[in-house]
Design a protein around this motif. Structure first.
Motif, short mmCIF file in Angstrom:
data_model
loop_
_atom_site.label_atom_id
_atom_site.label_comp_id
_atom_site.label_asym_id
_atom_site.label_seq_id
_atom_site.Cartn_x
_atom_site.Cartn_y
_atom_site.Cartn_z
N VAL A 74 -4.48 -5.82 8.58
CA VAL A 74 -5.23 -6.71 7.74
C VAL A 74 -6.72 -6.11 7.81
O VAL A 74 -7.23 -5.24 8.55
N ALA A 75 -7.07 -5.72 6.38
CA ALA A 75 -8.43 -5.09 5.92
C ALA A 75 -9.62 -6.03 5.74
O ALA A 75 -10.56 -5.67 5.90
N VAL A 76 -9.12 -7.07 4.87
CA VAL A 76 -10.30 -8.00 4.34
C VAL A 76 -9.94 -9.57 4.54
O VAL A 76 -8.39 -9.44 4.92
N PRO A 77 -10.54 -10.47 4.66
CA PRO A 77 -10.24 -11.78 4.81
C PRO A 77 -9.45 -12.04 3.68
O PRO A 77 -9.69 -11.95 2.37
N TYR A 78 -8.56 -13.01 3.69
CA TYR A 78 -7.72 -13.65 2.67
C TYR A 78 -8.59 -14.76 2.19
O TYR A 78 -9.44 -15.26 2.72
N LYS A 99 -13.30 -2.66 16.68
CA LYS A 99 -13.25 -1.51 17.76
C LYS A 99 -11.85 -0.92 17.73
O LYS A 99 -11.69 0.40 17.74
N ASP A 100 -10.61 -1.80 17.55
CA ASP A 100 -9.19 -1.26 17.45
C ASP A 100 -9.41 -0.37 16.08
O ASP A 100 -8.32 0.52 16.24
N ALA A 101 -10.12 -0.43 15.22
CA ALA A 101 -10.03 0.59 14.10
C ALA A 101 -11.01 1.54 14.03
O ALA A 101 -11.42 2.41 13.27
N ALA A 111 -0.23 -1.93 -13.89
CA ALA A 111 0.56 -1.43 -12.84
C ALA A 111 0.86 -2.83 -11.74
O ALA A 111 0.19 -3.43 -11.29
N SER A 112 2.17 -2.22 -11.14
CA SER A 112 2.64 -3.17 -10.05
C SER A 112 1.61 -2.55 -8.88
O SER A 112 1.71 -1.53 -8.56
N ALA A 113 1.16 -3.63 -8.00
CA ALA A 113 0.33 -2.96 -6.90
C ALA A 113 0.61 -3.72 -5.69
O ALA A 113 0.80 -4.98 -5.72
N PHE A 114 0.72 -2.85 -4.60
CA PHE A 114 0.98 -3.62 -3.58
C PHE A 114 0.30 -2.54 -2.08
O PHE A 114 0.18 -1.41 -2.49
N THR A 115 0.55 -3.12 -1.05
CA THR A 115 0.31 -2.46 0.23
C THR A 115 1.50 -2.03 0.93
O THR A 115 2.36 -3.12 1.09
N VAL A 116 1.76 -1.06 1.63
CA VAL A 116 2.50 -0.75 2.76
C VAL A 116 1.87 -0.52 3.98
O VAL A 116 0.67 0.15 3.99
N THR A 117 2.28 -1.08 4.98
CA THR A 117 1.80 -1.08 6.36
C THR A 117 2.89 -0.85 7.36
O THR A 117 3.96 -0.76 6.97
N HIS A 118 2.50 -1.25 8.66
CA HIS A 118 3.41 -1.44 9.88
C HIS A 118 3.99 0.09 10.12
O HIS A 118 5.13 -0.10 10.81
#
Length: 310
Positions: free
Chosen positions: A84-88, A150-152, A105-112
């Protein structure tokens, strides 16, 4: 064969000593001595007044190879270490699309994959472009995050995060920076809060070099390369000590590992590999035809390596 056509980097001008971050998040003097004397950390690049779109946007603006080719960008991928980077429902990635003429463009995030997700994004971009049936099609991979919790801000006894960012144009094929292989090793038994579980942290630190070496060797095997074929290793910038240890174990010269940015920039989440590629290229450390390896690890735990031909 996936190719990294161009890479741009944004490093905030604001620099702070690691002690300034340590005081703010409650690191002890012993922990700070460990980071400075043993791990080789010194300064961190941070942008206290900037937001995530500013950080990523600055990397896009530093990429002149994108100008006039915006319509060729089919995919925009944010390689994000933090789930999570910003509030929904805020979405800084889509704000950037409008700002830079990429709304189509098709835009998305990859994580995990945590801090190894940058390599996943490059691999995924190449796979998507291979099915696009358009030789001019491009993908734009973005990496960079804010140290908002702090985790970041800290990996216990391992590294302190910074706010560097990178933008990379990817093509399905190309003559320069061609991806030869990509290997991943997942170790889910290390998923957990390392700061609150000393036993988990100790086991992770103990296994870390072994599993990182496994990923490196797997990438080399896939590419048909030996360590002696590598002109350079581009690491994640978590610290210097871990790479010295790995180099001793595999017999690779530590002076061929691009560690310049560890003391002067800090660990910039998933952007480290691209930041170090930019450093290696601009400083003339790579010549045409050189093979190099990008390596990264993310807590959780994912270990990745990618062999590339310059």
């Amino acid at each position: 064969m996936t190719a990294l056509e161009a890479v741009a980097v944004h490093l905030p001008h604001h620099t702070v000593p690691i002690e300034a971050v340590g005081d703010r998040i409650g690191l002890t003097p012993r922990q700070l001595r460990l980071f400075r004397r043993f791990h080789g950390l010194d300064q961190l690049r941070l942008d206290p007044g900037g937001k995530l779109p500013d950080l990523l946007g600055a990397a896009v603006e530093a990429l002149p190879e994108l100008r006039g080719r915006e319509r060729n960008v089919r995919f925009v991928i944010h390689a994000r270490s933090m789930p999570v980077a910003v509030p929904y429902p805020l979405n800084p990635l889509h704000d950037l699309l409008d700002r830079y003429g990429l709304a189509h463009a098709s835009a998305f995030t990859v994580t995990h994959h945590a801090c190894a997700v940058g390599l996943l994004a490059v691999d995924l971009a190449g796979r998507l472009l291979a099915g696009a049936d358009d030789p001019e099609a491009l993908a734009l991979v973005l990496a960079g995050e804010k140290t908002f919790t702090k985790d970041a801000q800290v990996v216990p006894e391992t590294g302190i995060f910074a706010e560097g960012a990178a933008a990379c144009l990817v093509r399905a094929t190309g003559e320069r920076n061609r991806v030869l292989s990509y290997a991943v090793r997942h170790r889910p038994e290390f998923d957990g809060r390392l700061a609150e579980d000393p036993d988990l942290l100790a086991r992770y630190q103990r296994e870390y070099p072994t599993v990182m070496i496994e990923a490196i060797e797997a990438a080399l095997d896939q590419a048909g390369l030996d360590l002696s074929d590598l002109a350079a290793v581009l690491p994640h910038n978590v610290n210097q000590a871990s790479w010295r240890s790995i180099c001793r174990r595999i017999g690779y010269p530590v002076d061929k590992v691009v560690l310049d940015n560890v003391p002067s920039v800090g660990h910039s989440f998933a952007a480290d590999g691209l930041i170090n590629l930019h450093t290696a290229t601009t400083r003339g450390l790579l010549r045409r035809g050189d093979r190099y390896l990008i390596a990264a690890a993310g807590i959780g735990a994912t270990f990745s390596a990618m062999a590339v031909e310059h």
